[in-house]
Motif scaffolding. Structure first.
Motif, PDB file in Angstrom:
ATOM      1  N   GLY A 199      16.978 -20.207 -15.486  1.00  0.00           N
ATOM      2  CA  GLY A 199      17.114 -21.274 -16.277  1.00  0.00           C
ATOM      3  C   GLY A 199      17.916 -22.260 -16.044  1.00  0.00           C
ATOM      4  N   GLY A 200      17.837 -23.530 -16.637  1.00  0.00           N
ATOM      5  CA  GLY A 200      19.005 -24.099 -16.684  1.00  0.00           C
ATOM      6  C   GLY A 200      18.990 -25.577 -16.017  1.00  0.00           C
ATOM      7  N   MET A 201      18.621 -26.891 -16.659  1.00  0.00           N
ATOM      8  CA  MET A 201      18.583 -28.130 -16.168  1.00  0.00           C
ATOM      9  C   MET A 201      19.833 -28.721 -16.379  1.00  0.00           C
ATOM     10  N   LYS A 202      20.456 -28.454 -17.821  1.00  0.00           N
ATOM     11  CA  LYS A 202      21.798 -29.003 -18.190  1.00  0.00           C
ATOM     12  C   LYS A 202      22.036 -30.356 -18.007  1.00  0.00           C
ATOM     13  N   MET A 204      20.589 -32.292 -15.672  1.00  0.00           N
ATOM     14  CA  MET A 204      20.671 -32.571 -14.332  1.00  0.00           C
ATOM     15  C   MET A 204      19.259 -33.053 -14.006  1.00  0.00           C
ATOM     16  N   ARG A 205      18.245 -32.696 -14.559  1.00  0.00           N
ATOM     17  CA  ARG A 205      16.928 -32.958 -14.109  1.00  0.00           C
ATOM     18  C   ARG A 205      16.005 -33.007 -15.436  1.00  0.00           C
ATOM     19  N   LYS A 206      14.952 -33.526 -15.375  1.00  0.00           N
ATOM     20  CA  LYS A 206      14.064 -33.622 -16.618  1.00  0.00           C
ATOM     21  C   LYS A 206      13.609 -32.250 -16.729  1.00  0.00           C
ATOM     22  N   GLU A 207      13.386 -31.759 -17.957  1.00  0.00           N
ATOM     23  CA  GLU A 207      12.985 -30.329 -18.302  1.00  0.00           C
ATOM     24  C   GLU A 207      11.696 -30.156 -17.859  1.00  0.00           C
ATOM     25  N   ILE A 208      11.154 -28.976 -17.325  1.00  0.00           N
ATOM     26  CA  ILE A 208      10.038 -28.665 -17.032  1.00  0.00           C
ATOM     27  C   ILE A 208       9.586 -27.099 -17.641  1.00  0.00           C
ATOM     28  N   VAL A 209       8.426 -26.834 -17.922  1.00  0.00           N
ATOM     29  CA  VAL A 209       7.727 -25.763 -18.294  1.00  0.00           C
ATOM     30  C   VAL A 209       8.000 -24.645 -17.161  1.00  0.00           C
ATOM     31  N   PRO A 211       5.954 -22.350 -16.094  1.00  0.00           N
ATOM     32  CA  PRO A 211       4.622 -22.258 -15.233  1.00  0.00           C
ATOM     33  C   PRO A 211       4.746 -23.301 -14.156  1.00  0.00           C
ATOM     34  N   GLU A 212       5.199 -24.339 -14.359  1.00  0.00           N
ATOM     35  CA  GLU A 212       5.155 -25.401 -13.503  1.00  0.00           C
ATOM     36  C   GLU A 212       6.284 -25.168 -12.449  1.00  0.00           C
ATOM     37  N   LEU A 213       7.699 -24.635 -13.166  1.00  0.00           N
ATOM     38  CA  LEU A 213       8.672 -24.466 -12.086  1.00  0.00           C
ATOM     39  C   LEU A 213       8.120 -23.368 -11.208  1.00  0.00           C
ATOM     40  N   HIS A 214       7.572 -22.316 -11.767  1.00  0.00           N
ATOM     41  CA  HIS A 214       7.366 -21.266 -10.805  1.00  0.00           C
ATOM     42  C   HIS A 214       6.037 -21.625  -9.976  1.00  0.00           C
ATOM     43  N   HIS A 215       5.353 -22.431 -10.151  1.00  0.00           N
ATOM     44  CA  HIS A 215       4.069 -22.940  -9.110  1.00  0.00           C
ATOM     45  C   HIS A 215       4.892 -23.873  -7.990  1.00  0.00           C
ATOM     46  N   ILE A 216       5.899 -24.573  -8.279  1.00  0.00           N
ATOM     47  CA  ILE A 216       6.489 -25.366  -7.154  1.00  0.00           C
ATOM     48  C   ILE A 216       7.359 -24.323  -6.362  1.00  0.00           C
ATOM     49  N   LEU A 217       8.111 -23.344  -7.036  1.00  0.00           N
ATOM     50  CA  LEU A 217       8.552 -22.402  -6.098  1.00  0.00           C
ATOM     51  C   LEU A 217       7.855 -21.491  -5.224  1.00  0.00           C
ATOM     52  N   LYS A 218       6.684 -21.174  -5.742  1.00  0.00           N
ATOM     53  CA  LYS A 218       5.775 -20.209  -5.032  1.00  0.00           C
ATOM     54  C   LYS A 218       5.021 -21.121  -3.950  1.00  0.00           C
ATOM     55  N   THR A 219       4.754 -22.255  -4.292  1.00  0.00           N
ATOM     56  CA  THR A 219       4.212 -23.403  -3.142  1.00  0.00           C
ATOM     57  C   THR A 219       5.419 -23.457  -2.041  1.00  0.00           C
ATOM     58  N   ALA A 220       6.616 -23.683  -2.546  1.00  0.00           N
ATOM     59  CA  ALA A 220       7.496 -23.841  -1.177  1.00  0.00           C
ATOM     60  C   ALA A 220       7.960 -22.508  -0.556  1.00  0.00           C
ATOM     61  N   PHE A 221       7.912 -21.610  -1.257  1.00  0.00           N
ATOM     62  CA  PHE A 221       8.401 -19.961  -0.868  1.00  0.00           C
ATOM     63  C   PHE A 221       7.271 -19.038  -0.975  1.00  0.00           C
ATOM     64  N   SER A 242       9.602  -9.386 -13.580  1.00  0.00           N
ATOM     65  CA  SER A 242       9.271  -9.303 -12.030  1.00  0.00           C
ATOM     66  C   SER A 242       8.093 -10.265 -11.711  1.00  0.00           C
ATOM     67  N   ASP A 243       7.374 -10.773 -12.948  1.00  0.00           N
ATOM     68  CA  ASP A 243       6.270 -11.666 -12.629  1.00  0.00           C
ATOM     69  C   ASP A 243       6.750 -13.167 -13.086  1.00  0.00           C
ATOM     70  N   GLY A 244       8.005 -13.278 -13.331  1.00  0.00           N
ATOM     71  CA  GLY A 244       8.650 -14.504 -13.927  1.00  0.00           C
ATOM     72  C   GLY A 244       8.407 -14.809 -15.513  1.00  0.00           C
ATOM     73  N   ILE A 245       7.288 -14.033 -16.046  1.00  0.00           N
ATOM     74  CA  ILE A 245       7.258 -14.435 -17.297  1.00  0.00           C
ATOM     75  C   ILE A 245       7.393 -13.368 -18.409  1.00  0.00           C
ATOM     76  N   ASN A 246       7.083 -12.049 -18.122  1.00  0.00           N
ATOM     77  CA  ASN A 246       7.106 -10.858 -19.110  1.00  0.00           C
ATOM     78  C   ASN A 246       8.462 -10.184 -18.906  1.00  0.00           C
ATOM     79  N   PHE A 247       9.470 -10.336 -19.668  1.00  0.00           N
ATOM     80  CA  PHE A 247      10.564  -9.646 -19.645  1.00  0.00           C
ATOM     81  C   PHE A 247      10.493  -8.456 -20.100  1.00  0.00           C
ATOM     82  N   THR A 248      11.010  -7.351 -19.384  1.00  0.00           N
ATOM     83  CA  THR A 248      11.645  -5.873 -19.806  1.00  0.00           C
ATOM     84  C   THR A 248      13.121  -5.949 -20.105  1.00  0.00           C
ATOM     85  N   THR A 249      13.315  -4.914 -20.945  1.00  0.00           N
ATOM     86  CA  THR A 249      14.601  -4.774 -21.106  1.00  0.00           C
ATOM     87  C   THR A 249      15.153  -3.454 -20.911  1.00  0.00           C
TER      88      THR A 249
END
Length: 323
Positions: A199-202, A204-209, A211-221, A242-249
């Motif tokens: 996380g963390g735009m701080k 530096m950029r416009k905040e994005i949700v 799912p959009e972030l992960h779509h961008i990263l999966k497309t690039a990598f 591990s799926d980027g969405i559902n956290f385990t503790t």
């Protein structure tokens, strides 16, 4: 006082230790005790009755359950002139053990990995628990290419490319805005690479949700595993998705949700509310924290993070005057 939080192996043991630490907090932590007295929650006998301290008190009070001097003080990031949270850690061994056990449980032996940290904004200041964690991973990996790539994305891209034809496992951990820059400028397959976004735009950029972030990263990598880490200055433990969405503790940490209109009341699994966290590794400060994050918790112990409260202060904080 020591508690065997890292040996927890069942919900029953978790509750037993949590209640012991709750009573310890009432006795030794003046901020938590005063808060519990004001909301008349000083006699919890089951886990669900333990009250959660609003996280803002780490900005206004010294939240500590012993009189030892801190070995390190972690501070949250913030804009110039803003009040930051301060987490006074009086026993770094507890934090280090939490980091080590969480990594081993989630990813296996750290010596099997190259650790690449893309944390340019956080390295500009001291007191970052995220930087401390990444530095520990880098040291423990003991690989010559492991390290921070401060404002040097071109070199990082070359390092990543150098592992493309090998079976070397790589973890790239970074803040959102820096990972987006890498994705825009250096798209590549990245096989055998786990990307952990923290996380963390701080600003530096416009905040994005997410799912959009992960779509961008999966497309690039396209061959990388895109994952997420959830942690904060006020905690000594982290959760991973591990799926980027559902956290385990880890076994010594639990997350539940509270009513956004009645912060002292919990809500059912799967409903959106404020996230409450029990981090038993935090027994030297406060393990029972009401965060400013919105999310959902589930019966299997996982949780999702959906966003932040619109207002900086959650009701309940006003019960105590800022010193």
């Amino acid at each position: 006082m020591k508690f065997p939080v890292f040996d927890i192996n069942s919900n029953k043991v978790f509750e037993q230790i949590a209640l012991k630490i709750y009573r310890y907090q009432l006795e030794k932590n003046p901020v938590y005790r005063q808060y519990c007295n004001l909301i008349k929650k000083t006699d919890a006998s089951i886990l669900e009755e333990i009250p959660f301290l609003p996280i803002q008190f780490f900005k206004s009070h010294e939240v500590q359950s012993n009189t030892q001097s801190p070995e390190i003080t972690f501070t949250s990031s913030g804009t110039t002139g803003s009040i930051v949270s301060k987490h006074r850690v009086t026993d770094l061994n507890v934090y280090n053990q939490s980091l080590d056990q969480s990594f081993k449980t989630t990813y296996g032996a750290i010596k099997d990995y190259v650790i690449l940290a893309l944390l340019p904004h956080y390295l500009d200041r001291t007191g970052s628990s995220l930087v401390y964690m990444a530095q520990g991973w880098i040291n423990d990996s003991n690989h010559p290419k492991s390290g921070f790539y401060l404002n040097n994305i071109e070199e990082l891209a070359q390092v990543l490319k150098s592992f493309e034809n090998s079976n070397q496992k790589v973890i790239l951990i970074g803040v959102t805005f820096a990972l987006l820059q890498l994705a825009e400028e250096y798209a590549m397959p990245l096989k055998n690479v786990i990307i952990i976004e923290t996380g963390g735009m701080k600003g530096m950029r416009k905040e994005i949700v997410k799912p959009e972030l992960h779509h961008i990263l999966k497309t690039a990598f396209p061959q990388a595993s895109i994952q997420s880490e959830y942690g904060m200055t006020e905690l000594l433990s982290q959760a991973y998705a591990s799926d980027g969405i559902n956290f385990t503790t880890p076994n010594w940490m639990k997350v539940s949700t509270r009513d956004t209109n009645d912060p002292l009341s919990g809500i059912a699994y799967g409903k959106t509310g404020g996230l409450n966290i029990i981090d038993l590794a935090n027994y030297n400060s406060c393990p029972f924290i009401a965060t400013q994050d919105l999310g959902k918790s589930f019966e299997n112990g996982s949780f999702q993070v959906l966003g932040r409260f619109d207002h900086s202060d959650i009701r309940g904080c006003n019960l105590m005057a800022v010193d």
